[in-house]
Design an enzyme around this catalytic site. Structure first.
Site, mmCIF file in Angstrom:
data_model
loop_
_atom_site.group_PDB
_atom_site.id
_atom_site.type_symbol
_atom_site.label_atom_id
_atom_site.label_comp_id
_atom_site.label_asym_id
_atom_site.label_seq_id
_atom_site.Cartn_x
_atom_site.Cartn_y
_atom_site.Cartn_z
ATOM 1 N N LYS A 1 -0.836 -1.526 6.552
ATOM 2 C CA LYS A 1 -2.201 -1.067 5.792
ATOM 3 C C LYS A 1 -2.734 -1.999 5.762
ATOM 4 O O LYS A 1 -4.169 -1.723 5.710
ATOM 5 C CB LYS A 1 -2.276 -0.776 4.531
ATOM 6 C CG LYS A 1 -0.398 0.523 4.631
ATOM 7 C CD LYS A 1 -0.267 0.972 2.878
ATOM 8 C CE LYS A 1 0.984 2.644 3.519
ATOM 9 N NZ LYS A 1 1.375 2.538 2.568
ATOM 10 N N HIS B 1 10.575 -5.127 -7.742
ATOM 11 C CA HIS B 1 11.240 -3.989 -7.688
ATOM 12 C C HIS B 1 12.372 -3.374 -9.311
ATOM 13 O O HIS B 1 12.317 -4.412 -10.464
ATOM 14 C CB HIS B 1 12.628 -4.095 -6.838
ATOM 15 C CG HIS B 1 13.162 -5.222 -6.875
ATOM 16 N ND1 HIS B 1 14.196 -5.656 -7.888
ATOM 17 C CD2 HIS B 1 13.205 -6.392 -6.674
ATOM 18 C CE1 HIS B 1 14.709 -6.579 -7.494
ATOM 19 N NE2 HIS B 1 13.647 -7.700 -6.972
#
Length: 126
Positions: free
Chosen positions: A63, A114
């Site tokens: 991206k 995370h």
């Protein structure tokens, strides 16, 4: 320094966990480079989280590059690794590297966070 691209990805780890063993095997061979696959096979635990981190990292990197995973950009155009201090780093190969050079970028930064359910990655290309 100029920013050429920013990419972010958020992945629910359950998405990888739900895959069958057969699909996981195909998926790992599809998204991992040779070096990543070696590291993956050496793991005794947390293989799902490893795959999730790599997948999300490559999504955010593609991206930031402005391409996504399409038009000649493949998962193996990106390799995620850690430096000696554990900081995530990324190498580009093939068409991804050509695009990086074409836009005259100098640096690529990646960060991974995370917790139990999610992996989030951010990539900045300067």
């Amino acid at each position: 320094m100029k920013i050429f691209g920013i990419g972010i990805d958020l992945l629910n780890i359950k998405r990888i966990k739900k895959m069958s063993k057969k699909i996981i095997k195909k998926f790992s061979k599809r998204i991992l480079t040779k070096n990543e696959l070696i590291n993956y096979k050496l793991l005794n635990k947390n293989k799902i989280k490893f795959l999730a981190k790599i997948f999300s990292s490559k999504e955010s990197a593609s991206k930031a590059l402005g391409t996504g995973i399409k038009k000649g950009i493949y998962w193996n155009n990106f390799e995620i690794y850690n430096n000696k201090l554990g900081k995530p780093k990324i190498k580009l190969f093939n068409k991804a590297l050509k695009i990086f050079k074409k836009i005259k970028a100098k640096k690529i930064h990646i960060t991974i966070t995370h917790e139990k359910k999610y992996i989030q990655t951010l990539t900045i290309i300067q």
